[in-house]
Design an enzyme around this catalytic site. Structure first.
Site, PDB file in Angstrom:
ATOM      1  N   TYR A 158       0.884  -1.169   0.000  1.00  0.00           N
ATOM      2  CA  TYR A 158       0.000   0.000   0.000  1.00  0.00           C
ATOM      3  C   TYR A 158       0.918   1.214   0.000  1.00  0.00           C
ATOM      4  O   TYR A 158       1.781   1.348   0.883  1.00  0.00           O
ATOM      5  CB  TYR A 158      -0.887  -0.005   1.256  1.00  0.00           C
ATOM      6  CG  TYR A 158      -1.930   1.077   1.239  1.00  0.00           C
ATOM      7  CD1 TYR A 158      -3.135   0.893   0.565  1.00  0.00           C
ATOM      8  CD2 TYR A 158      -1.711   2.289   1.884  1.00  0.00           C
ATOM      9  CE1 TYR A 158      -4.097   1.892   0.532  1.00  0.00           C
ATOM     10  CE2 TYR A 158      -2.668   3.296   1.853  1.00  0.00           C
ATOM     11  CZ  TYR A 158      -3.857   3.091   1.174  1.00  0.00           C
ATOM     12  OH  TYR A 158      -4.806   4.082   1.136  1.00  0.00           O
ATOM     13  N   TYR A 200     -11.201  -4.103   6.281  1.00  0.00           N
ATOM     14  CA  TYR A 200     -10.824  -2.735   6.648  1.00  0.00           C
ATOM     15  C   TYR A 200     -10.741  -2.556   8.166  1.00  0.00           C
ATOM     16  O   TYR A 200      -9.990  -1.714   8.646  1.00  0.00           O
ATOM     17  CB  TYR A 200     -11.875  -1.737   6.125  1.00  0.00           C
ATOM     18  CG  TYR A 200     -11.812  -1.408   4.647  1.00  0.00           C
ATOM     19  CD1 TYR A 200     -11.012  -2.114   3.760  1.00  0.00           C
ATOM     20  CD2 TYR A 200     -12.563  -0.346   4.132  1.00  0.00           C
ATOM     21  CE1 TYR A 200     -10.981  -1.800   2.409  1.00  0.00           C
ATOM     22  CE2 TYR A 200     -12.533  -0.016   2.797  1.00  0.00           C
ATOM     23  CZ  TYR A 200     -11.747  -0.750   1.932  1.00  0.00           C
ATOM     24  OH  TYR A 200     -11.714  -0.427   0.599  1.00  0.00           O
TER      25      TYR A 200
HETATM   26  C1  SAM Z   1     -10.236   2.478  -0.411  1.00  0.00           C
HETATM   27  S1  SAM Z   1     -11.656   2.734  -1.349  1.00  0.00           S
HETATM   28  C2  SAM Z   1     -11.712   1.273  -2.297  1.00  0.00           C
HETATM   29  C3  SAM Z   1     -11.782   1.597  -3.744  1.00  0.00           C
HETATM   30  C4  SAM Z   1     -13.065   2.179  -4.143  1.00  0.00           C
HETATM   31  N1  SAM Z   1     -14.034   1.148  -4.443  1.00  0.00           N
HETATM   32  C5  SAM Z   1     -12.872   3.097  -5.321  1.00  0.00           C
HETATM   33  O1  SAM Z   1     -13.573   2.966  -6.359  1.00  0.00           O
HETATM   34  O2  SAM Z   1     -12.037   3.994  -5.229  1.00  0.00           O
HETATM   35  C6  SAM Z   1     -12.889   2.502  -0.135  1.00  0.00           C
HETATM   36  C7  SAM Z   1     -14.309   2.783  -0.621  1.00  0.00           C
HETATM   37  O3  SAM Z   1     -14.806   1.718  -1.417  1.00  0.00           O
HETATM   38  C8  SAM Z   1     -16.154   1.417  -1.083  1.00  0.00           C
HETATM   39  N2  SAM Z   1     -16.207   0.073  -0.532  1.00  0.00           N
HETATM   40  C9  SAM Z   1     -15.179  -0.727  -0.299  1.00  0.00           C
HETATM   41  N3  SAM Z   1     -15.583  -1.908   0.164  1.00  0.00           N
HETATM   42  C10 SAM Z   1     -16.916  -1.867   0.243  1.00  0.00           C
HETATM   43  C11 SAM Z   1     -17.909  -2.781   0.659  1.00  0.00           C
HETATM   44  N4  SAM Z   1     -17.627  -3.992   1.089  1.00  0.00           N
HETATM   45  N5  SAM Z   1     -19.195  -2.384   0.620  1.00  0.00           N
HETATM   46  C12 SAM Z   1     -19.508  -1.162   0.178  1.00  0.00           C
HETATM   47  N6  SAM Z   1     -18.613  -0.256  -0.247  1.00  0.00           N
HETATM   48  C13 SAM Z   1     -17.323  -0.598  -0.203  1.00  0.00           C
HETATM   49  C14 SAM Z   1     -16.580   2.414  -0.043  1.00  0.00           C
HETATM   50  O4  SAM Z   1     -17.201   3.476  -0.707  1.00  0.00           O
HETATM   51  C15 SAM Z   1     -15.270   2.873   0.521  1.00  0.00           C
HETATM   52  O5  SAM Z   1     -15.372   4.186   0.986  1.00  0.00           O
END
Ligand code: SAM
Length: 477
Positions: free
Chosen positions: A343, A440
């Protein structure tokens, strides 16, 4: 007698000559009638100067046809109140020239008013001049509406597609993407190609979307140290003197159990691929740091205890998940314990991270990871990795309550308690194109507690805790 005035009313001369040939017999009755029926109308004479009475009468007639009937037809009061009434021969009362105020009378009224045997008139559409007058007049809104309704033909519906283009037939429909999108897409491809190691790509259909999302994001290959962040001085960094290859049981770099002299050996060869070093199944269950040999060690780059520092060995693909934004997967088969990637991001001080975290709380997303592993470092002095603006493909890894990856802390600068790597390893064998996920908030119990930053978890696992805290800073403990 029928006088057809429906042609362009601008061609009054024509009509006038038609009238002229018939006027002698019609005139007395007609104008008597006019005088009797229309005492008031405010009619400006079209041409006043040097005209014979007869021609003035013609003009009066034309202007009358274009001007409104007075609202109180036959009212002597109205008649006497006209300020400049002209009395003409034959008893014809020509109304004074006032501002045009109402539209032409409707044909129905006209025909009722005029005896059929005297004269029958078909009302023409208004002249351009009259249209201008009507438009420039000060109307009460309702009167204007009525005026316009009477004065102008209703708009016709036109099928524009059926009208042939005088400039020729249109060219083929452009299939090309607009230049700005193309540019963003090319920029994304260039950024991805700059990532070191096996290819990192974007799923073919998701390129344009990802190009937009990453327009303000830079892929980096190592930490970007911010002001106030620095590695420990070289004299603090330890190393082994094992020789070319380290003995796993004796290398002082490996960690030992408390009250034991036995080394905890993190890596072993993969069962089906002797060239590949993976975390041992025992180590996968631990939460201890991985101590790799480093710059101060006597062993060479081929030492079994150098895995993360050699970099990623699997190809990665960023793709759109459909319900959780972008996610990460690999077109390669990944073995249990295999290193995937680190990361990365900007490394900032805790003070700086607190400010960014406040913003993240409002936005609902946090890419902050605290380097809080060592109990020796005071909480206020820790560094934090922020993958929001600078980072690598692992920034797109989503949360799952049953993850297939885990983050481990790894160092090859033994002695530096504040700056080390955050590395993802596979927890089990992962078939190609399976989404790579991690927890997370490991250790969190299912709860009904709801705060403003909570997000419904969509991992779809049967043990799903139902929510995650994406805006909460993640840690390594
Ligand atoms: C570190 S980012 C991961 C990448 C993200 N999906 C993106 O398109 O940039 C974290 C975000 O992804 C979404 N996310 C990640 N895991 C999720 C899950 N299991 N359920 C719903 N949303 C999730 C949430 O919006 C979170 O704030």
């Amino acid at each position: 007698m029928v006088i057809d005035l429906t042609g362009d009313s601008d061609s009054e001369d024509q009509i006038r000559s038609q009238l002229h040939s018939n006027i002698k017999s019609a005139t007395p009755n007609f104008f008597t009638h006019l005088a009797h029926r229309t005492p008031l109308p405010s009619v400006p004479l079209k041409r006043k100067s040097e005209k014979s009475p007869e021609s003035e009468l013609y003009d009066a007639f034309f202007n009358f046809r274009k001007k409104p009937l007075a609202p109180s037809v036959g009212s002597s009061a109205a008649s006497s109140s006209a300020p400049h009434q002209n009395n003409k021969p034959n008893g014809c009362s020509i109304a004074p020239a006032l501002q045009p105020s109402t539209p032409s009378p409707s044909p129905a009224i006209t025909e009722q008013s005029l005896p059929a045997q005297v004269i029958s008139v078909v009302v023409p559409s208004p002249s351009r001049q009259l249209k201008k007058e009507i438009e420039s007049a000060k109307w009460a809104p309702s009167a204007r509406k009525r005026g316009l309704k009477g004065a102008y033909p209703a708009a016709r519906k036109v099928n524009r597609a059926a009208i042939p283009l005088p400039i020729g037939t249109p060219g083929p429909i452009l299939k090309k993407r607009p230049e700005a999108l193309d540019q963003q897409y090319r920029t994304l491809q260039r950024k991805l190609s700059m990532i070191k190691g096996p290819k990192v790509t974007c799923a073919p259909d998701d390129g344009l979307k990802l190009a937009k999302v990453t327009a303000n994001f830079e892929f980096i290959n190592s930490y970007k140290l911010h002001k106030g962040v620095s590695p420990a001085p070289a004299e603090f960094i330890g190393g082994c003197s094992c020789g070319k290859y380290c003995d796993p049981d004796r290398c002082p770099c490996s960690e030992k159990e408390d009250d034991s002299t036995e080394n905890i050996i993190p890596y072993q060869r993969a069962r089906d691929r002797p060239d590949l070093l993976v975390l041992t199944p025992e180590f996968l269950k631990r939460s201890t740091m991985i101590f790799e040999c480093g710059a101060k060690c006597a062993c060479d780059k081929g030492c079994w205890n150098r895995v993360v520092q050699r970099g990623r060995t699997v190809e990665l693909e960023i793709f759109h998940t459909g319900n959780r934004g972008f996610g990460l997967r690999s077109p390669s088969y990944i073995r249990a314990g295999q290193f995937i990637d680190c990361y990365l991001g900007e490394v900032i001080t805790k003070k700086h991270a607190d400010i960014r975290e406040d913003i993240a709380l409002k936005n609902g997303h946090s890419y902050l990871f605290g380097l809080d592993f060592s109990p020796e470092v005071d909480e206020a002095d820790i560094y934090v990795v922020d993958g929001q603006r600078f980072g690598c493909a692992t920034r797109f890894m989503n949360h799952s309550c049953r993850p297939n990856c885990r983050m481990f802390t790894v160092t090859n600068t033994i002695g530096d308690e504040r700056l080390y790597n955050l590395a993802f390893f596979a927890l089990n064998d992962i078939p190609p194109m399976t989404e790579l996920t991690f927890d997370y908030n490991p250790g969190t119990e299912k709860s009904t507690q709801v705060d403003s930053s909570v997000v419904a978890c969509l991992c779809g696992e049967d043990n799903c805790r139902g929510q995650l805290w994406p805006s909460k800073r993640k840690g390594t403990k």
